[in-house]
Design a protein around this motif. Structure first.
Motif, short mmCIF file in Angstrom:
data_model
loop_
_atom_site.label_atom_id
_atom_site.label_comp_id
_atom_site.label_asym_id
_atom_site.label_seq_id
_atom_site.Cartn_x
_atom_site.Cartn_y
_atom_site.Cartn_z
N UNK A 18 -29.98 67.18 60.17
CA UNK A 18 -28.80 67.11 59.54
C UNK A 18 -28.67 68.29 58.30
N UNK A 19 -29.77 68.55 57.78
CA UNK A 19 -30.10 69.51 56.94
C UNK A 19 -31.28 70.27 56.86
N UNK A 20 -31.21 71.56 57.62
CA UNK A 20 -32.47 72.15 57.77
C UNK A 20 -33.08 72.43 56.56
N UNK A 21 -34.35 72.26 56.35
CA UNK A 21 -35.28 72.60 55.24
C UNK A 21 -35.40 73.98 54.60
N UNK B 155 -35.60 81.52 61.86
CA UNK B 155 -36.28 82.08 63.20
C UNK B 155 -37.85 81.61 62.92
N UNK B 156 -38.25 81.63 61.43
CA UNK B 156 -39.59 81.29 61.33
C UNK B 156 -39.91 79.94 61.98
N UNK B 157 -39.17 78.86 62.14
CA UNK B 157 -39.48 77.69 62.67
C UNK B 157 -39.80 77.74 64.08
N UNK C 184 -45.45 68.59 56.41
CA UNK C 184 -45.42 69.83 55.68
C UNK C 184 -44.13 70.14 55.14
N UNK C 185 -43.07 69.50 55.52
CA UNK C 185 -41.68 69.86 54.84
C UNK C 185 -41.11 68.57 54.23
N UNK C 186 -41.73 67.46 54.37
CA UNK C 186 -41.09 66.15 53.93
C UNK C 186 -39.83 65.93 54.53
N UNK C 187 -39.51 65.91 55.68
CA UNK C 187 -38.31 65.97 56.46
C UNK C 187 -38.72 65.57 57.78
N UNK C 188 -37.95 64.90 58.69
CA UNK C 188 -38.30 64.49 59.96
C UNK C 188 -37.02 64.80 60.85
#
Length: 176
Positions: free
Chosen positions: A106-109, A125-127, A84-88
């Protein structure tokens, strides 16, 4: 005259669109609600509701089966962030009992291009709300909270996830 077409990565565009839209939402909420703690509660609730709906899409796309242990659950959460966010995030810091772990970015989306006022706002806080909502729909009760946050000056963003209990399947009252 030929028209130059630029190749855009749809996943990156979707992630950036979410980031910018979320930033506008948080900004508007801060203008309308004076208390940052109330904004935090609203953001968590929005995340929870998103998680409740996203889990159905995730299960349909991945044909995942029920997780039998928290390590499998952590892998599925990691997979969902990639989808969904193209990051892991990195899954790390398992508790000795195996019921608690950390997700580290390392970098929060959601926090790209963000400058935080010193107000008590928990911007991402959404996450944890989304994780809690999604896992509750698959009968897992968890707690989620941020341990470190780059927006507060930490080197990484770390979210802790703790298993509380397995929820029982229940038929709503009046339905058999």
């Amino acid at each position: 005259m030929s028209r130059q077409t630029s190749r855009l990565d749809a996943k990156k565009v979707n992630s950036e669109l979410l980031t910018l839209t979320y930033g506008a939402l948080v900004s508007q909420m801060l203008k309308e609600i004076d208390n940052p703690e109330d904004v935090n509660k609203q953001l968590e609730r929005i995340g929870y509701n998103m998680g409740v709906r996203l889990i159905e899409d995730f299960l349909a796309r991945t044909t995942s089966t029920r997780c039998l242990e928290m390590r499998e659950t952590a892998d599925k959460i990691q997979q969902a962030f990639r989808l969904y966010l193209n990051m892991q995030p990195t899954v790390t810091s398992w508790s000795s009992s195996g019921d608690e772990f950390s997700l580290v970015w390392e970098q929060c989306p959601l926090s790209e291009w963000v400058e935080m006022p010193n107000s008590g706002l928990k911007y991402c806080t959404l996450i944890p709300g989304a994780i809690r909502g999604a896992l509750q729909m698959v009968q897992l009760d968890v707690q989620c909270w941020f341990v470190q946050d780059q927006l507060k000056g930490d080197s990484v963003t770390e979210l802790r996830v703790k298993y509380i209990k397995r929820l029982e399947d229940a038929v709503p009252a009046g339905e058999d």
